[in-house]
Design a protein around this motif. Structure first.
Motif, mmCIF file in Angstrom:
data_model
loop_
_atom_site.group_PDB
_atom_site.id
_atom_site.type_symbol
_atom_site.label_atom_id
_atom_site.label_comp_id
_atom_site.label_asym_id
_atom_site.label_seq_id
_atom_site.Cartn_x
_atom_site.Cartn_y
_atom_site.Cartn_z
ATOM 1 N N THR A 106 0.826 -1.214 0.000
ATOM 2 C CA THR A 106 0.000 0.000 0.000
ATOM 3 C C THR A 106 0.860 1.263 0.000
ATOM 4 O O THR A 106 0.419 2.317 -0.462
ATOM 5 C CB THR A 106 -0.952 0.048 1.223
ATOM 6 N N SER A 107 2.074 1.162 0.504
ATOM 7 C CA SER A 107 2.994 2.297 0.499
ATOM 8 C C SER A 107 3.634 2.476 -0.868
ATOM 9 O O SER A 107 3.759 3.595 -1.370
ATOM 10 C CB SER A 107 4.074 2.087 1.566
ATOM 11 N N VAL A 108 4.030 1.363 -1.490
ATOM 12 C CA VAL A 108 4.718 1.415 -2.782
ATOM 13 C C VAL A 108 3.765 1.804 -3.911
ATOM 14 O O VAL A 108 4.112 2.549 -4.821
ATOM 15 C CB VAL A 108 5.365 0.044 -3.083
ATOM 16 N N LYS A 109 2.553 1.232 -3.894
ATOM 17 C CA LYS A 109 1.569 1.410 -4.970
ATOM 18 C C LYS A 109 2.192 1.096 -6.340
ATOM 19 O O LYS A 109 2.286 1.962 -7.230
ATOM 20 C CB LYS A 109 1.000 2.829 -4.957
ATOM 21 N N PRO A 110 2.588 -0.160 -6.540
ATOM 22 C CA PRO A 110 3.276 -0.507 -7.790
ATOM 23 C C PRO A 110 2.364 -0.386 -9.011
ATOM 24 O O PRO A 110 1.131 -0.422 -8.900
ATOM 25 C CB PRO A 110 3.706 -1.955 -7.561
ATOM 26 N N ASP A 111 2.997 -0.256 -10.165
ATOM 27 C CA ASP A 111 2.270 -0.194 -11.428
ATOM 28 C C ASP A 111 2.117 -1.570 -12.070
ATOM 29 O O ASP A 111 1.157 -1.794 -12.830
ATOM 30 C CB ASP A 111 3.010 0.731 -12.400
ATOM 31 N N TYR A 112 3.065 -2.472 -11.787
ATOM 32 C CA TYR A 112 3.029 -3.826 -12.341
ATOM 33 C C TYR A 112 3.531 -4.804 -11.276
ATOM 34 O O TYR A 112 4.243 -4.400 -10.341
ATOM 35 C CB TYR A 112 3.932 -3.961 -13.574
ATOM 36 N N GLY A 113 3.193 -6.077 -11.451
ATOM 37 C CA GLY A 113 3.692 -7.088 -10.536
ATOM 38 C C GLY A 113 4.011 -8.388 -11.246
ATOM 39 O O GLY A 113 3.397 -8.723 -12.279
ATOM 40 N N ILE A 114 4.970 -9.128 -10.679
ATOM 41 C CA ILE A 114 5.359 -10.458 -11.167
ATOM 42 C C ILE A 114 5.488 -11.360 -9.957
ATOM 43 O O ILE A 114 6.080 -10.981 -8.948
ATOM 44 C CB ILE A 114 6.704 -10.419 -11.938
ATOM 45 N N ASP A 115 4.964 -12.563 -10.064
ATOM 46 C CA ASP A 115 4.965 -13.540 -8.970
ATOM 47 C C ASP A 115 5.547 -14.839 -9.509
ATOM 48 O O ASP A 115 5.080 -15.348 -10.534
ATOM 49 C CB ASP A 115 3.514 -13.743 -8.498
ATOM 50 N N ILE A 116 6.557 -15.395 -8.830
ATOM 51 C CA ILE A 116 7.267 -16.574 -9.335
ATOM 52 C C ILE A 116 6.965 -17.783 -8.461
ATOM 53 O O ILE A 116 7.143 -17.738 -7.242
ATOM 54 C CB ILE A 116 8.787 -16.319 -9.397
ATOM 55 N N HIS A 117 6.521 -18.860 -9.114
ATOM 56 C CA HIS A 117 6.112 -20.083 -8.428
ATOM 57 C C HIS A 117 6.748 -21.309 -9.076
ATOM 58 O O HIS A 117 7.415 -21.230 -10.095
ATOM 59 C CB HIS A 117 4.592 -20.245 -8.493
ATOM 60 N N HIS A 118 6.468 -22.479 -8.449
ATOM 61 C CA HIS A 118 6.713 -23.784 -9.053
ATOM 62 C C HIS A 118 5.390 -24.532 -9.127
ATOM 63 O O HIS A 118 4.454 -24.255 -8.380
ATOM 64 C CB HIS A 118 7.661 -24.632 -8.197
ATOM 65 N N GLN A 119 5.346 -25.525 -10.006
ATOM 66 C CA GLN A 119 4.209 -26.433 -10.070
ATOM 67 C C GLN A 119 4.734 -27.866 -10.152
ATOM 68 O O GLN A 119 5.926 -28.102 -10.260
ATOM 69 C CB GLN A 119 3.353 -26.131 -11.296
ATOM 70 N N GLY A 120 3.849 -28.836 -10.114
ATOM 71 C CA GLY A 120 4.269 -30.215 -10.294
ATOM 72 C C GLY A 120 4.646 -30.489 -11.736
ATOM 73 O O GLY A 120 4.578 -29.618 -12.605
ATOM 74 N N LEU A 121 5.062 -31.717 -12.011
ATOM 75 C CA LEU A 121 5.401 -32.091 -13.381
ATOM 76 C C LEU A 121 4.140 -32.029 -14.238
ATOM 77 O O LEU A 121 3.060 -32.421 -13.816
ATOM 78 C CB LEU A 121 5.998 -33.493 -13.410
ATOM 79 N N LYS A 122 4.294 -31.555 -15.456
ATOM 80 C CA LYS A 122 3.136 -31.282 -16.300
ATOM 81 C C LYS A 122 3.449 -31.574 -17.750
ATOM 82 O O LYS A 122 4.578 -31.344 -18.209
ATOM 83 C CB LYS A 122 2.738 -29.804 -16.131
ATOM 84 N N GLN A 123 2.452 -32.075 -18.466
ATOM 85 C CA GLN A 123 2.592 -32.299 -19.897
ATOM 86 C C GLN A 123 1.636 -31.376 -20.654
ATOM 87 O O GLN A 123 0.535 -31.080 -20.180
ATOM 88 C CB GLN A 123 2.275 -33.764 -20.269
ATOM 89 N N GLU A 124 2.068 -30.970 -21.825
ATOM 90 C CA GLU A 124 1.256 -30.090 -22.652
ATOM 91 C C GLU A 124 0.033 -30.827 -23.171
ATOM 92 O O GLU A 124 0.136 -31.950 -23.682
ATOM 93 C CB GLU A 124 2.097 -29.562 -23.813
ATOM 94 N N TRP A 125 -1.129 -30.217 -23.057
ATOM 95 C CA TRP A 125 -2.355 -30.823 -23.537
ATOM 96 C C TRP A 125 -2.304 -30.974 -25.050
ATOM 97 O O TRP A 125 -1.923 -30.053 -25.774
ATOM 98 C CB TRP A 125 -3.560 -29.971 -23.148
ATOM 99 N N GLY A 126 -2.660 -32.154 -25.519
ATOM 100 C CA GLY A 126 -2.728 -32.397 -26.949
ATOM 101 C C GLY A 126 -1.469 -32.961 -27.563
ATOM 102 O O GLY A 126 -1.527 -33.622 -28.598
ATOM 103 N N THR A 127 -0.297 -32.712 -26.929
ATOM 104 C CA THR A 127 0.962 -33.230 -27.459
ATOM 105 C C THR A 127 1.660 -34.180 -26.497
ATOM 106 O O THR A 127 2.429 -35.040 -26.938
ATOM 107 C CB THR A 127 1.933 -32.088 -27.800
ATOM 108 N N GLY A 128 1.430 -34.010 -25.224
ATOM 109 C CA GLY A 128 2.125 -34.820 -24.227
ATOM 110 C C GLY A 128 3.545 -34.382 -23.971
ATOM 111 O O GLY A 128 4.258 -35.000 -23.188
ATOM 112 N N ASP A 129 3.986 -33.287 -24.617
ATOM 113 C CA ASP A 129 5.342 -32.786 -24.393
ATOM 114 C C ASP A 129 5.466 -32.246 -22.968
ATOM 115 O O ASP A 129 4.526 -31.642 -22.436
ATOM 116 C CB ASP A 129 5.679 -31.664 -25.384
#
Length: 396
Positions: A214-237
């Motif tokens: 609330t003090s900074v009042k940013p104009d943009y934000g980025i949030d970095i996470h991890h997820q489990g193992l995942k394959q692309e839908w339709g290709t399995g890649d």
């Protein structure tokens, strides 16, 4: 090789091959566990449950690197605790200082947070790597970013959970210096990424960083996470990086914020990242989904609360809000699927994604992207929305 959807424009050469600079910077900030090839199979997380977390950055490692960067930076990195900044609440549940680093002198403010989940470690490494580049690199790209933006980096939002290798944090009794117990006799745990709500802010970390926001009042934000193992839908890649927006574009909530401005801009932001990173052979991207064609539309997430302009206890009376996107690297420490040999690639893809997004915002390239091309980023056809306020909401 990555299969590029026809007509996306994603096959173009990544912006001036900035990845070479990122790779060089990473080599200084963090030790690679193995050589990183220029192009490699995107199937790098290990499914064998044998993750060695001994090389994961600890809280003390992060503090040490922040203090070192402050001393050695050419361009005025400022590392400080929220206690030094003066927020009313300023330490973690277990009493650890909460650290922030700023760099840049630009009029627009950018909020970048990582490791809000303690078992998702590479947000810390990625942020420290980009911070080092911004603090030391005199190239035109970094000069532009420092002049355009003032950055607020939070490399370890959840220090207690990070030290315990937990997704959540444990609520703590300061008087007895022991975990607070629930009615079932078990320690109480809070997911910090679900604690920015009108009835939330249960954990110290949530209120401390909210006050800073609330003090900074940013104009943009980025949030970095991890997820489990995942394959692309339709290709399995195998997918190495998923691109996400916590309030689904075109869904129940986002089109109603700022007359739809964030619904457009967040899609433009991630379309730009997708185009710029698609030329790297070791990065395979898709859209973040939770299975069965469901998009997330959560209002209790930290970055959702930012976009909604949450006014908790009158601390944000003007209803400041800002657009935010998030990145999900495959693998985490709890599932044993992190893939230590791919540490450099995991971190590098985040650094590249952040850098290309920020340069695109600075030059105006992002704002020129076609938001409808969000549909061209690989994903399962959308069937509904996974919400934290109404269960599963089907597509109308």
């Amino acid at each position: 090789m990555i299969e590029t959807p026809q007509g996306t424009g994603a096959s173009k050469t990544p912006g001036r091959w900035r990845g070479l600079a990122a790779a060089a910077a990473l080599a200084v900030v963090i030790p690679f566990s193995g050589a990183v090839p220029a192009a490699a199979d995107a199937n790098f997380p290990s499914p064998n449950g044998n993750t060695n977390i001994s090389s994961i950055l600890t809280y003390n490692d992060v503090v040490s690197q922040l203090q070192k960067l402050e001393k050695t930076s050419r361009f005025n990195v400022d590392a400080f605790t929220l206690a030094e900044y003066g927020t009313q609440v300023n330490t973690s549940e277990q009493g650890r200082d909460l650290w922030v680093a700023t760099v840049g002198t630009g009029p627009e403010h950018v909020w970048v947070q990582g490791r809000i989940h303690g078992n998702e470690p590479y947000g810390s490494d990625s942020i420290l790597a980009l911070l080092k580049d911004l603090g030391t690199n005199g190239s035109p790209d970094y000069k532009l970013l420092r002049e355009k933006f003032t950055f607020h980096f939070i490399p370890m939002y959840n220090p207690d959970g990070s030290e315990a290798n937990l997704r959540q944090t444990i609520l703590w009794d300061q008087e007895t210096d022991t975990p607070r117990l629930g009615s079932n006799g078990r320690e109480q745990r809070i997911d910090l990424n679900r604690d920015w709500t009108p009835t939330g802010f249960v954990a110290n970390e949530s209120l401390a960083f909210y006050e800073y926001w609330t003090s900074v009042k940013p104009d943009y934000g980025i949030d970095i996470h991890h997820q489990g193992l995942k394959q692309e839908w339709g290709t399995g890649d195998d997918v190495s990086l998923s691109l996400g927006i916590s309030l689904a574009p075109g869904g129940p909530t986002l089109p109603g914020i700022k007359d739809g401005a964030y619904d457009v801009l967040t899609r433009q932001m991630l379309v730009h990242v997708y185009d710029e990173l698609s030329g790297y052979g070791y990065i395979n991207m898709d859209r973040y989904q939770v299975g069965n064609g469901l998009e997330i539309d959560i209002k209790g997430g930290v970055v959702s609360a930012m976009m909604l302009g949450l006014n908790y206890q009158g601390m944000n009376p003007e209803g400041h809000s800002n657009p935010v996107v998030f990145f999900e690297t495959s693998g985490n420490t709890s599932d044993g699927s992190l893939g230590q040999k791919a540490r450099g690639k995991n971190i590098q893809q985040n650094v590249l994604a952040m850098k290309e997004l920020l340069l695109g915002l600075a030059t105006g390239e992002v704002q020129q992207e076609d938001p409808e091309r969000w549909e061209e980023i690989p994903h399962q056809p959308v069937t509904g929305y996974n919400t934290d306020y109404a269960g599963t909401v089907p597509v109308p």
